[in-house]
Design a protein around this motif. Structure first.
Motif, PDB file in Angstrom:
ATOM      1  N   LEU A  42       6.386 -15.331 -47.100  1.00 32.60           N
ATOM      2  CA  LEU A  42       5.848 -14.129 -47.725  1.00 32.60           C
ATOM      3  C   LEU A  42       6.595 -12.849 -47.338  1.00 32.60           C
ATOM      4  O   LEU A  42       6.210 -11.758 -47.790  1.00 32.60           O
ATOM      5  CB  LEU A  42       4.364 -13.967 -47.371  1.00 32.60           C
ATOM      6  CG  LEU A  42       3.395 -14.942 -48.047  1.00 32.60           C
ATOM      7  CD1 LEU A  42       1.987 -14.751 -47.499  1.00 32.60           C
ATOM      8  CD2 LEU A  42       3.399 -14.765 -49.564  1.00 32.60           C
ATOM      9  N   LEU A  43       7.630 -12.957 -46.536  1.00 31.30           N
ATOM     10  CA  LEU A  43       8.364 -11.757 -46.126  1.00 31.30           C
ATOM     11  C   LEU A  43       8.819 -10.899 -47.311  1.00 31.30           C
ATOM     12  O   LEU A  43       8.659  -9.672 -47.288  1.00 31.30           O
ATOM     13  CB  LEU A  43       9.562 -12.144 -45.255  1.00 31.30           C
ATOM     14  CG  LEU A  43       9.285 -12.389 -43.766  1.00 31.30           C
ATOM     15  CD1 LEU A  43      10.563 -12.796 -43.043  1.00 31.30           C
ATOM     16  CD2 LEU A  43       8.692 -11.133 -43.122  1.00 31.30           C
ATOM     17  N   PRO A  44       9.399 -11.492 -48.371  1.00 29.62           N
ATOM     18  CA  PRO A  44       9.767 -10.647 -49.530  1.00 29.62           C
ATOM     19  C   PRO A  44       8.546  -9.947 -50.135  1.00 29.62           C
ATOM     20  O   PRO A  44       8.639  -8.789 -50.567  1.00 29.62           O
ATOM     21  CB  PRO A  44      10.382 -11.648 -50.510  1.00 29.62           C
ATOM     22  CG  PRO A  44      10.829 -12.796 -49.664  1.00 29.62           C
ATOM     23  CD  PRO A  44       9.834 -12.887 -48.559  1.00 29.62           C
ATOM     24  N   GLN A  45       7.416 -10.633 -50.155  1.00 26.35           N
ATOM     25  CA  GLN A  45       6.203 -10.023 -50.696  1.00 26.35           C
ATOM     26  C   GLN A  45       5.724  -8.857 -49.818  1.00 26.35           C
ATOM     27  O   GLN A  45       5.255  -7.830 -50.335  1.00 26.35           O
ATOM     28  CB  GLN A  45       5.089 -11.068 -50.806  1.00 26.35           C
ATOM     29  CG  GLN A  45       5.328 -12.142 -51.851  1.00 26.35           C
ATOM     30  CD  GLN A  45       5.121 -11.622 -53.263  1.00 26.35           C
ATOM     31  OE1 GLN A  45       4.814 -10.453 -53.480  1.00 26.35           O
ATOM     32  NE2 GLN A  45       5.300 -12.494 -54.237  1.00 26.35           N
ATOM     33  N   PHE A  46       5.836  -9.005 -48.517  1.00 29.59           N
ATOM     34  CA  PHE A  46       5.436  -7.922 -47.614  1.00 29.59           C
ATOM     35  C   PHE A  46       6.279  -6.668 -47.860  1.00 29.59           C
ATOM     36  O   PHE A  46       5.770  -5.539 -47.793  1.00 29.59           O
ATOM     37  CB  PHE A  46       5.578  -8.366 -46.159  1.00 29.59           C
ATOM     38  CG  PHE A  46       4.633  -9.464 -45.752  1.00 29.59           C
ATOM     39  CD1 PHE A  46       3.398  -9.606 -46.364  1.00 29.59           C
ATOM     40  CD2 PHE A  46       4.976 -10.356 -44.748  1.00 29.59           C
ATOM     41  CE1 PHE A  46       2.515 -10.612 -45.990  1.00 29.59           C
ATOM     42  CE2 PHE A  46       4.110 -11.367 -44.363  1.00 29.59           C
ATOM     43  CZ  PHE A  46       2.876 -11.500 -44.987  1.00 29.59           C
ATOM     44  N   ILE A  47       7.554  -6.865 -48.153  1.00 37.65           N
ATOM     45  CA  ILE A  47       8.434  -5.730 -48.444  1.00 37.65           C
ATOM     46  C   ILE A  47       7.998  -5.043 -49.732  1.00 37.65           C
ATOM     47  O   ILE A  47       7.907  -3.808 -49.811  1.00 37.65           O
ATOM     48  CB  ILE A  47       9.896  -6.194 -48.532  1.00 37.65           C
ATOM     49  CG1 ILE A  47      10.377  -6.717 -47.167  1.00 37.65           C
ATOM     50  CG2 ILE A  47      10.793  -5.046 -49.002  1.00 37.65           C
ATOM     51  CD1 ILE A  47      11.757  -7.336 -47.199  1.00 37.65           C
TER      52      ILE A  47
END
Length: 266
Positions: A42-47
């Motif tokens: 989910l790192l891209p989503q957190f960005i």
């Protein structure tokens, strides 16, 4: 159901003021490898959420002035803020292991199992004027609940890996925290005039209504309510601990060794 903003009347058939709702499907089996790597995936989503939250902050300022003048939010502003809130909620539901579906990089997600519903509602100008002050109690409760959940989320993560699913009490308590945060943001951004409630589940009269999803109405078992209270207590303990620990040091000179020593708390 709606993923964002619904320009509908402010009251339902019984004339009750509309409260933002969260729809999440019942807890089911999840792929263990996605549970293991959930936050990494989910790192891209957190960005994206961080960028959208930054933009929503400035739009909320414009919304505040508009609501003071008009007594409501312009549809364009409400649509954007509602879409951002829906996006944030989908990511939160995935991050907290409520669902095993990866959130789409889109405001419009009609097929995603996590949805929120907001409805256009007239706003009280006086309540808008003092919104920052009025939301303080709810913001404190949300902060405690979030902090408490994060304190024990590693246990839920391990349970998810071992069982491939969340037990009902864990699912219910987590969904209550996610929904309360969604309602707080909706209130803070003037998407609703209704004060955030329901951290311990819906009232008996609401809970007796037909179920549209696992969280609508949100019926929490006794074990789930105990977990919510645990979140609040852990969050409170964490805040008290961080506020009382004294990290101040005074330097003293040691005549015997010629060294500078530190004496904590003086």
């Amino acid at each position: 159901m709606a993923a964002g903003w619904e320009p509908r009347p402010s009251a339902d058939a019984e004339g009750v003021e509309w409260r933002p709702v969260l729809d999440v499907p019942p807890p089911g089996q999840q792929r263990r490898w996605t549970v293991l790597l959930r936050w990494l995936l989910l790192l891209p989503q957190f960005i994206v959420v961080a960028v959208l939250s930054f933009a929503a902050f400035f739009v909320t300022i414009a919304a505040w002035f508009s609501a003071l003048v008009l007594g409501r939010l312009p549809d364009s502003i409400a649509s954007f803020l509602g879409s951002v809130l829906a996006y944030q909620t989908r990511v939160s539901a995935s991050a907290t292991l409520l669902v095993d579906h990866y959130p789409p990089f889109s405001f419009d997600a009609p097929d995603y199992p996590v949805r929120i519903e907001l409805r256009a509602t007239p706003l009280n100008r006086l309540a808008v004027l003092f919104r920052l002050i009025l939301m303080i109690p709810a913001a404190i409760v949300n902060s405690l609940a979030q902090a408490g959940w994060f304190a024990v989320c590693w246990v839920f993560w391990l349970i998810g890996i071992v069982l491939g699913r969340l037990p009902e009490p864990v699912f219910g308590a987590t969904a209550a925290v996610v929904r309360y945060r969604m309602r707080l943001v909706a209130y803070a951004t003037m998407l609703t005039p209704v004060y955030p409630k329901g951290l311990l589940g819906d009232a008996p009269e609401a809970a007796s209504q037909p179920a549209y999803s696992a969280t609508r109405p949100l019926r929490l078992s006794t074990a789930a309510q105990v977990l919510v209270w645990l979140f609040l207590l852990l969050g409170l303990a964490g805040h008290l601990t961080s506020g009382t620990v004294d990290y101040d040091y005074d330097d003293d000179y040691d005549d015997r060794t010629g060294a500078v020593v530190q004496v904590p708390g003086r």
